[in-house]
Design an enzyme around this catalytic site. Structure first.
Site, PDB file in Angstrom:
ATOM      1  CB  ALA A   1      54.825  44.831  30.015  1.00  0.00           C
TER       2      ALA A   1
ATOM      3  N   GLY B   1      52.810  49.402  31.678  1.00  0.00           N
ATOM      4  CA  GLY B   1      52.575  49.515  30.236  1.00  0.00           C
ATOM      5  C   GLY B   1      51.139  49.889  29.923  1.00  0.00           C
TER       6      GLY B   1
ATOM      7  CD  GLU C   1      55.370  52.616  30.121  1.00  0.00           C
ATOM      8  OE1 GLU C   1      55.169  51.382  30.111  1.00  0.00           O
ATOM      9  OE2 GLU C   1      56.498  53.123  30.168  1.00  0.00           O
TER      10      GLU C   1
ATOM     11  CD  GLU D   1      56.256  50.577  34.909  1.00  0.00           C
ATOM     12  OE1 GLU D   1      55.960  51.353  35.840  1.00  0.00           O
ATOM     13  OE2 GLU D   1      55.745  50.659  33.781  1.00  0.00           O
TER      14      GLU D   1
HETATM   15  C1  3H9 Z   1      55.455  46.957  32.822  1.00  0.00           C
HETATM   16  O1  3H9 Z   1      54.324  47.230  32.513  1.00  0.00           O
HETATM   17  C2  3H9 Z   1      56.662  47.479  32.078  1.00  0.00           C
HETATM   18  C3  3H9 Z   1      56.273  48.553  31.125  1.00  0.00           C
HETATM   19  O2  3H9 Z   1      56.858  49.770  31.484  1.00  0.00           O
HETATM   20  C4  3H9 Z   1      56.540  48.215  29.704  1.00  0.00           C
HETATM   21  C5  3H9 Z   1      57.868  47.679  29.358  1.00  0.00           C
HETATM   22  C6  3H9 Z   1      58.112  47.449  27.879  1.00  0.00           C
HETATM   23  N1  3H9 Z   1      51.786  40.275  33.806  1.00  0.00           N
HETATM   24  O3  3H9 Z   1      47.525  40.146  41.550  1.00  0.00           O
HETATM   25  P1  3H9 Z   1      46.428  39.206  41.168  1.00  0.00           P
HETATM   26  C7  3H9 Z   1      48.717  37.811  37.049  1.00  0.00           C
HETATM   27  S1  3H9 Z   1      55.807  45.929  34.140  1.00  0.00           S
HETATM   28  C8  3H9 Z   1      51.523  38.964  33.922  1.00  0.00           C
HETATM   29  O4  3H9 Z   1      46.277  37.963  41.935  1.00  0.00           O
HETATM   30  P2  3H9 Z   1      44.493  41.191  41.907  1.00  0.00           P
HETATM   31  C9  3H9 Z   1      49.060  37.377  38.453  1.00  0.00           C
HETATM   32  O5  3H9 Z   1      50.320  36.743  38.491  1.00  0.00           O
HETATM   33  C10 3H9 Z   1      54.213  45.577  34.820  1.00  0.00           C
HETATM   34  N2  3H9 Z   1      50.695  38.450  34.848  1.00  0.00           N
HETATM   35  O6  3H9 Z   1      45.022  39.948  41.071  1.00  0.00           O
HETATM   36  C11 3H9 Z   1      47.911  36.454  38.766  1.00  0.00           C
HETATM   37  O7  3H9 Z   1      48.183  35.205  38.150  1.00  0.00           O
HETATM   38  P3  3H9 Z   1      47.676  33.842  38.812  1.00  0.00           P
HETATM   39  C12 3H9 Z   1      53.681  46.706  35.612  1.00  0.00           C
HETATM   40  C13 3H9 Z   1      50.123  39.309  35.682  1.00  0.00           C
HETATM   41  O8  3H9 Z   1      43.139  41.465  41.407  1.00  0.00           O
HETATM   42  C14 3H9 Z   1      46.733  37.089  38.045  1.00  0.00           C
HETATM   43  O9  3H9 Z   1      47.307  37.933  37.049  1.00  0.00           O
HETATM   44  N3  3H9 Z   1      52.469  46.311  36.262  1.00  0.00           N
HETATM   45  C15 3H9 Z   1      50.347  40.674  35.630  1.00  0.00           C
HETATM   46  O10 3H9 Z   1      44.709  40.972  43.357  1.00  0.00           O
HETATM   47  C16 3H9 Z   1      45.847  37.924  38.939  1.00  0.00           C
HETATM   48  O11 3H9 Z   1      46.663  38.868  39.625  1.00  0.00           O
HETATM   49  C17 3H9 Z   1      52.425  45.831  37.512  1.00  0.00           C
HETATM   50  O12 3H9 Z   1      53.424  45.754  38.191  1.00  0.00           O
HETATM   51  C18 3H9 Z   1      51.221  41.162  34.633  1.00  0.00           C
HETATM   52  N4  3H9 Z   1      51.469  42.466  34.490  1.00  0.00           N
HETATM   53  O13 3H9 Z   1      45.443  42.406  41.501  1.00  0.00           O
HETATM   54  C19 3H9 Z   1      51.071  45.411  38.009  1.00  0.00           C
HETATM   55  N5  3H9 Z   1      49.639  41.282  36.608  1.00  0.00           N
HETATM   56  O14 3H9 Z   1      46.178  33.964  38.892  1.00  0.00           O
HETATM   57  C20 3H9 Z   1      51.147  44.017  38.556  1.00  0.00           C
HETATM   58  C21 3H9 Z   1      48.983  40.309  37.247  1.00  0.00           C
HETATM   59  O15 3H9 Z   1      48.188  32.800  37.895  1.00  0.00           O
HETATM   60  N6  3H9 Z   1      49.857  43.511  38.933  1.00  0.00           N
HETATM   61  N7  3H9 Z   1      49.267  39.121  36.695  1.00  0.00           N
HETATM   62  O16 3H9 Z   1      48.319  33.798  40.180  1.00  0.00           O
HETATM   63  C22 3H9 Z   1      49.178  43.907  40.024  1.00  0.00           C
HETATM   64  O17 3H9 Z   1      49.580  44.804  40.734  1.00  0.00           O
HETATM   65  C23 3H9 Z   1      47.921  43.169  40.354  1.00  0.00           C
HETATM   66  O18 3H9 Z   1      47.941  41.957  39.640  1.00  0.00           O
HETATM   67  C24 3H9 Z   1      46.602  43.914  40.025  1.00  0.00           C
HETATM   68  C25 3H9 Z   1      45.417  42.931  40.219  1.00  0.00           C
HETATM   69  C26 3H9 Z   1      46.453  45.086  40.993  1.00  0.00           C
HETATM   70  C27 3H9 Z   1      46.619  44.413  38.618  1.00  0.00           C
END
Ligand code: 3H9
Length: 709
Positions: A66, A110, A113, A133
């Protein structure tokens, strides 16, 4: 489609519609994406020429979850969150045509999911899936705690939802979470798979109850026990376990409703806000406003490390682990041999613990080349000096480096306290000099303070910041002052811990209270681990700067005079057995009481709240000065330093975030009280007063005001 975030193609494969989510950089499921997806799914399902649907993500990943930015809007009341993603997932699951999701990169949160609501999942072999999460202080909120146990079994679902770690596509295949791995072109493979399944009955995850039967009840208790130790103080892992447990006794609908309730409670908690602050903070610190993105980076393919002691050896491992060749220099053969033996031992224990394979370790060891001379230094792109902490010696090394290193090479020092500018003055190229302050053990701790001197060039700064990522570190840019950010704040923190002991608090009570607050270790135990003599030497060097008449702690210096340096001498604040297991030492307690009596320090009962306030507010007050002086760019930079270098609990967001949570007015007033009682060491930082008076937070003090270096 009316939104460019979703692309529906029914042309390319004719009978198979391909829906692509295109929301760079990570295809986060924003409300607009969800709306677009719902429309595209409906349209493809209605199309009579289409017999199956393939869902993919554009760019580097399938879907990272999400949109986390939305959460802040919801909790601040700027956006209303209705039923979230659930109606969309239900719609997809109920379609009349099979939906095959093709996963590359990550399907997280998400994203997973969504994938589980599709009828089939195929994946690229290097994809990863997970429910991370809890790392944001929430639980899966779109059916993850209900669909995952139905696909992988209860035990694995509990583990994935409570711990938040991803699993590989191979493991997902074995568990039945993924139906096929696709070698070669993922989309072509997914379309072929979709054609194979068009005539089969459509499997709906929410109806697959087979794996929920009679789970061993102890699974949940064991998971709770583990969460209480490994994720100490955090509420989300326990909430996630409850939600998965719900899947074993409730219908899918009831379980989903329970999940929704718990998800919302977590989302509005202080813990979740703090962890989301930490998530974005980790990314924010990489952004240096005055350094343009296009600043050219100096390629760093080989480095030299001067000094093979604990820090130098650890730093050499960090570079070798990242595939960079390292020249490791020591002054004499015996020291070099000792350093290499420690490196070998550390690598072997990593193999034993399963962190590295023997093959990887062998490759790393081949990259580390020992030397006793500066002969090959002319060929390296960067040098990291990690010799004993003393200005004269450091200057000597830098004079030498200036003579032998090629033009353009980065000359970095690992000093933890000394002036980068003074070290740079020993060279003819201060623009090439910078601090790279690793934290011990360097090969484990994620923090890297990148310390800019007044002449450090933008190119050198940009390179070190980018390099930190390659080294698996979180690089935070700080200005040059004694102790930089982390250690400068740690001084007052540990000072207060000692004062509390000198005023009557039991040593182990001080440690216990701060441990219970969430710190990885108490301040006394931390001192024993790092070596009490380190601070003692520094204090002796700077004693002349202390203001006469201002109270200074003495207990730790006296312990050092008795040879009690901490773990390494078997005794410090605590006594240690041969396995470095600590036990309280009544002798130290008696000594501290005696010294306090001699110094006429009144003894009193000290409350838990006082211990927390004095230690944590000492961090906050110094942090405010650091911020005001521009030594840190933003409050979040200080928070990230404390989360990754000093064991501050992430669920409290860091010291500055914690102070915001308490309210700066309240913090300021308490500091004023402490100042009245304990004197000028507690003089409130002007910035703290200013923000408290204005009803603001540290986050309101922006980059514009900072004047780093
Ligand atoms: C969820 O899903 C809840 C659900 O159960 C549904 C509920 C209804 N959203 O990390 P990076 C941005 S909760 C918005 O540098 P990488 C990040 O801030 C979510 N933005 O890249 C960055 O922005 P900026 C569960 C996001 O390649 C840019 O994307 N998911 C999100 O080193 C690049 O990210 C997680 O917890 C997001 N979800 O790593 C996963 N994700 O360039 C969280 C990233 O402006 N994300 N951004 O600084 C990660 O673990 C890593 O970003 C990922 C990529 C491994 C995916």
């Amino acid at each position: 489609m009316d939104t460019p975030l979703i692309d529906l193609s029914t042309n390319k494969f004719k009978d198979v519609a391909v829906i692509t989510i295109n929301n760079p950089p990570v295809n986060a499921l924003s409300p607009t994406v969800a709306r677009g997806l719902a429309e595209a799914m409906e349209q493809a399902d209605k199309d009579e020429g289409v017999s199956a649907i393939v869902l993919t993500g554009a760019g580097r990943t399938f879907v990272a979850g999400a949109d986390i930015k939305e959460f802040g809007k919801i909790t601040s009341g700027k956006s209303e969150r209705g039923a979230g993603l659930n109606p969309l997932l239900r719609q997809i699951e109920d379609l009349s045509k099979p939906v095959v999701v093709a996963i590359h990169g990550n399907a997280f949160g998400g994203g997973l999911e969504l994938a589980m609501a599709c009828h089939y999942r195929v994946a690229a072999p290097n994809a990863q899936v997970g429910q991370p999460e809890v790392k944001l202080g929430i639980i899966p909120g779109a059916g993850g705690t209900q669909r995952l146990p139905r696909l992988v079994g209860v035990a694995k679902a509990v583990e994935m939802c409570a711990e938040g770690n991803p699993i590989s596509a191979q493991e997902a295949l074995q568990l039945g979470l993924v139906d096929r791995l696709i070698e070669g072109d993922l989309l072509t493979g997914a379309v072929a798979f979709a054609r194979e399944v068009t005539t089969r009955p459509i499997p709906r995850t929410r109806e697959r109850d087979g794996k929920l039967n009679l789970p061993d009840k102890t699974i949940f208790d064991a998971a709770r026990e583990k969460a209480r130790t490994k994720q100490r103080g955090q509420m989300a892992p326990l909430a996630a376990i409850d939600a998965v447990e719900g899947s074993t006794r409730l219908s899918f609908e009831e379980g989903s409703q329970q999940e929704q309730r718990v998800f919302r409670e977590c989302l509005f908690s202080d813990q979740s806000k703090a962890l989301i602050h930490a998530f974005f903070g980790e990314r924010e610190v990489a952004k240096i406003p005055e350094i343009a993105k296009e600043t050219p980076i100096i390629p760093v393919n080989s480095v030299a490390v001067v000094g093979a002691g604990t820090m130098g050896g650890g730093i050499a491992m960090v570079f070798a682990n990242a595939g960079i060749h390292v020249l490791l220099k020591e002054a004499d053969q015996a020291a070099l041999d000792r350093g290499l033996a420690t490196i070998q031992k550390n690598y072997q224990s990593s193999v034993k613990r399963g962190r590295f394979t023997q093959q990887f370790v062998d490759e790393c060891l081949r990259r580390i080349k020992p030397t006793l001379t500066y002969d090959a230094f002319g060929e390296v792109d960067m040098v990291v000096e990690a010799v004993f902490e003393g200005m004269a010696l450091k200057k000597e090394v830098f004079t030498q480096l200036d003579l032998v290193c090629q033009p353009g090479a980065i000359l970095a020092t690992n000093t933890s306290t000394l002036s980068i500018d003074e070290i740079a003055s020993a060279t003819s190229r201060p623009d090439a000099v910078i601090g790279t302050h690793f934290f011990s053990p360097a090969n484990v701790m994620r923090l890297l303070e990148v310390v800019r001197g007044k002449s450090s060039s933008k190119q050198v700064i940009a390179t070190c910041m980018q390099l930190s990522k390659k080294l698996g570190k979180v690089g935070v840019l700080v200005g040059n002052c004694r102790g930089f950010v982390g250690n400068r704040m740690f001084g007052p923190y540990r000072r207060e811990a000692q004062f509390l002991a000198e005023e009557g608090a039991a040593i182990e009570a001080v440690d216990r209270v701060l441990y219970d607050f969430g710190m990885a270790m108490g301040p006394m135990a931390t001192g024993d681990l790092a070596g009490l003599d380190v601070g003692w030497r520094i204090r002796k060097e700077y004693r002349h700067l202390e203001k006469p008449g201002v109270r200074q702690p003495f207990a730790e210096d006296r312990l050092c005079e008795l040879g009690r340096f901490g773990q390494k001498t078997g005794a410090g604040w605590y006594k240690y057995d041969e396995n470095r297991h600590a036990t309280p030492d009544p002798e130290v307690a008696a000594l501290v009481r005696k010294w306090a009596a001699e110094a006429e320090i009144p003894q009193r009962t000290i409350s838990t709240d006082e211990i927390v306030d004095r230690c944590i507010y000492a961090l906050v007050n110094e942090g405010a000065r650091i911020l005001e002086e521009g030594i840190a760019l933003r409050a979040v930079d200080i928070d990230i330093i404390y989360l990754h270098g000093y064991g501050f609990p992430a669920y409290r967001g860091g010291p500055m975030w914690y102070a915001n949570t308490v309210g700066l007015k309240k913090v300021y007033e308490r500091i004023c009280e402490l100042c009245d009682r304990h004197g000028e060491l507690w003089a409130p930082a002007p910035l703290l007063k200013q923000l408290a008076d204005a009803g603001k937070t540290f986050a309101d003090f922006g980059v514009d005001q900072a004047v780093t270096a």
